[in-house]
Write an enzyme that holds these catalytic residues in place. Structure first.
Site, mmCIF file in Angstrom:
data_model
loop_
_atom_site.group_PDB
_atom_site.id
_atom_site.type_symbol
_atom_site.label_atom_id
_atom_site.label_comp_id
_atom_site.label_asym_id
_atom_site.label_seq_id
_atom_site.Cartn_x
_atom_site.Cartn_y
_atom_site.Cartn_z
ATOM 1 N N TYR A 197 60.883 97.245 9.691
ATOM 2 C CA TYR A 197 61.866 97.847 10.393
ATOM 3 C C TYR A 197 62.675 98.898 9.509
ATOM 4 O O TYR A 197 62.917 100.285 9.727
ATOM 5 C CB TYR A 197 62.789 96.917 11.211
ATOM 6 N N LYS A 235 63.197 103.053 9.893
ATOM 7 C CA LYS A 235 64.317 103.698 10.057
ATOM 8 C C LYS A 235 64.790 104.586 8.968
ATOM 9 O O LYS A 235 65.311 105.867 9.192
ATOM 10 C CB LYS A 235 65.526 102.731 10.455
#
Ligand code: NAP
Length: 259
Positions: free
Chosen positions: A157, A161
């Site tokens: 993740y 990002k």
């Protein structure tokens, strides 16, 4: 402020709930025409209905942003409904957790495919219209996790990002001659359906790590997105704005004691 947004056409991906829904409602409140996008049509339609009931202009479309054809159909739906695409809020994202060692290649690919590749696909699908009109605003929903911080279970993740910001910087350079800006909001811990799924213990521990002692609201993030979309932000591109109640500031746990 932000009167400039009345009548603008905006696509918000992942707006059937959470931060995306907050962005959709806030932009509608500012007078924008809003295309609500998620994979589940009925849930997207419910948010569009919420906007129209309040006197706004909104449509809903089902699209899976991991699919190029869906992303292109989404852009075409906005053009068919509103005549053009002024603003893209590329917000849809997922945050399943898996620690390194247990994380499979499929886990990694799934998160990158939605959060990073999906952002690229949505952005690409909107460019022809924005370039032709030499005007546009693209706002990415990144996160503090990855660009600024780390958290166990979110290596994939965080990479996705942080990757969004790499994508943003070159996009901002390439698109500047067309009058298109590309910026990112970096939320901290925001009270959403998705975050609630992480459990009460996680939520309480996050609250206690925020100097403001509360989770953020979806409107806190939406207001920042609204600023990047406005004419007032016309000369700002390739930038990111943290919305986290001060969460990234403490040097240690001691910095939060006695507050
Ligand atoms: P959420 O409550 O789980 O909502 C996610 C939204 O994205 C839903 O509308 C979901 O609808 C949609 N979505 C997921 N996968 C999709 C796909 N493949 N295609 C189209 N739509 C898809 O999540 P959230 O907490 O609001 O998070 C939204 C964004 O903010 C994400 O990018 C997340 O990484 C970021 N963020 C959140 C926080 C936080 O604290 N909440 C913090 C930092 C960053 P369907 O399932 O119907 O498709």
């Amino acid at each position: 402020m932000f009167h400039s947004l009345a009548g603008r056409s905006v696509i918000v991906t992942g707006s059937s709930k959470g931060i995306g829904r907050g962005i959709a409602l806030r932009f509608a409140q500012a007078g924008c025409r809003v295309l609500v996008v998620s994979r589940k049509l009925a849930e997207a339609q419910a948010v569009a209905a919420e906007i129209t009931t309040a006197g706004g202009d909104s449509r809903a479309v089902a699209a899976d942003i991991t699919q190029q054809a869906d992303s292109e159909a989404m852009a075409q739906a906005a053009i068919a409904s509103f005549g053009r695409i002024d603003i893209l809020c590329a917000n849809a994202g997922i945050f399943p957790a898996a620690r390194l060692g247990a994380m499979t290649a499929a886990d990694f690919d799934s998160v990158i495919s939605t959060n990073l590749r999906g952002t690229f696909l949505c952005m690409s699908a909107c460019l022809a219209d924005m370039k032709a009109r030499r005007s546009g605003r693209i706002i990415l929903t990144s996160s503090i996790t990855g660009p600024v911080t780390g958290y166990p279970g979110w290596a994939h993740y965080g990479a996705s990002k942080a990757g969004q910001l790499g994508l943003m910087r070159t996009a901002a350079i390439e698109l500047a001659p067309y009058g298109i800006t590309v910026n990112a909001v970096l939320p901290g811990n925001i009270a959403t359906e998705g975050l609630a799924g992480l459990g009460e213990d996680y939520l309480r521990s996050m609250e206690s790590s925020v100097p403001m002692r509360r989770l953020g609201s979806v409107t806190d993030v939406a207001n920042a997105a609204l600023f990047f979309a406005s004419d007032e932000a016309a000369y700002i591109t390739g930038q990111s704005l943290v919305i986290d109640g001060g969460q990234i500031l403490p040097e240690s746990l001691a910095a939060l004691q006695d507050l």
